[in-house]
Design an enzyme around this catalytic site. Structure first.
Site, short mmCIF file in Angstrom:
data_model
loop_
_atom_site.label_atom_id
_atom_site.label_comp_id
_atom_site.label_asym_id
_atom_site.label_seq_id
_atom_site.Cartn_x
_atom_site.Cartn_y
_atom_site.Cartn_z
N CYS A 85 -28.96 29.67 -30.23
CA CYS A 85 -28.88 28.56 -29.19
C CYS A 85 -27.68 28.84 -28.43
O CYS A 85 -28.28 29.55 -27.76
CB CYS A 85 -27.91 27.18 -29.82
N HIS A 204 -32.31 26.36 -34.67
CA HIS A 204 -31.08 26.52 -35.83
C HIS A 204 -31.69 27.21 -37.69
O HIS A 204 -31.75 26.54 -37.81
CB HIS A 204 -30.30 25.71 -36.26
N GLU A 206 -30.71 28.88 -38.87
CA GLU A 206 -29.13 28.41 -40.47
C GLU A 206 -29.00 27.27 -40.50
O GLU A 206 -28.08 26.65 -41.68
CB GLU A 206 -27.76 29.40 -39.68
#
Length: 241
Positions: A85, A204, A206
């Protein structure tokens, strides 16, 4: 293996990235933007957020951080670097990746679970996936539209450097943007450099690394999605190969 995660003023997802590294089996190493020592890490993650409040352009100020000089040198020497991002935006501003990120075509912030097709498994960050595999990870951005001139787009496509692409199956998006959430050209969600060690993506991974906390999976009543974990296990595997 030691994976550094850089924190800039306005970074939001550094702790999430460090946790993802630990869950994948690596050692997460916090790195501060104003320092110029990589602390002997084996790879670097530039996490998401709104560094410097996205003033001027997203990532434009962070590009001049002392730590980014070290990251750029290491990347050019072959070290794996991942930008997520805002980190992707910083990589573009640093000219470690081509193209640019501009405001979403619908001019609104978007947050949703996003299906992605893995277009390349030849990068340091995608070896644990299968070519054409569709994964589902969270997406949240306001300046997420990837743009580039036609020559650059042709090079990315022709050289197999598109790593992730937006595909159908997402919900709760602005009208007309159900599949491509931000208007990115060629539905591009992530790209790599010519050597495959530097990767940037807007969604994302993560945030999809732990059972019970990942995105909803169609047909399942509980959140079990861990599709993003493969990004971090991939780099660990590539470092010991």
């Amino acid at each position: 293996m030691r994976i550094g995660v850089v924190t800039f003023p306005g970074t939001l997802d550094d702790r999430d990235a460090l946790r993802a590294v630990r869950l994948a089996g690596g050692e997460g190493v916090p790195l501060w933007h104003a320092d110029d020592d990589l602390l002997d890490v084996d790879a670097v993650v530039l996490p998401g957020g709104f560094s410097y409040g996205d003033y001027l352009r997203a990532g434009a100020i962070s590009r001049f951080a002392p730590m980014m000089d070290r990251v750029a040198d290491a990347a050019r020497g072959g070290m794996p670097v991942l930008g997520i991002c805002n980190g992707f935006q910083i990589l573009c501003e640093s000219h470690l990746l081509p193209g640019s990120m501009i405001k979403n075509a619908h001019r609104t912030f978007i947050c949703r679970d996003q299906p992605l097709r893995v277009e390349s498994t030849r990068t340091a960050w995608t070896t644990d996936f299968e070519q054409g595999q569709v994964i589902r990870v969270p997406l949240k951005n306001q300046d997420g539209q990837f743009v580039a001139d036609r020559r650059t787009l042709d090079e990315l496509e022709g050289e197999g450097r598109v790593v992730f692409r937006y595909v159908g199956g997402a919900t709760h998006g602005p009208a007309g943007f159900e599949d491509n959430p931000n208007g990115s050209w060629n539905d591009i969600a992530g790209i790599t450099n010519s050597y495959g060690n530097v990767v940037g993506l807007m969604p994302h991974p993560e945030h999809a690394v732990e059972p019970g906390f990942g995105p909803d999976e169609p047909g399942k009543a509980t959140r079990t999605g861990t599709d993003g974990l493969g990004v971090f296990t991939s780099v660990l595997r590539s470092l010991v190969a």
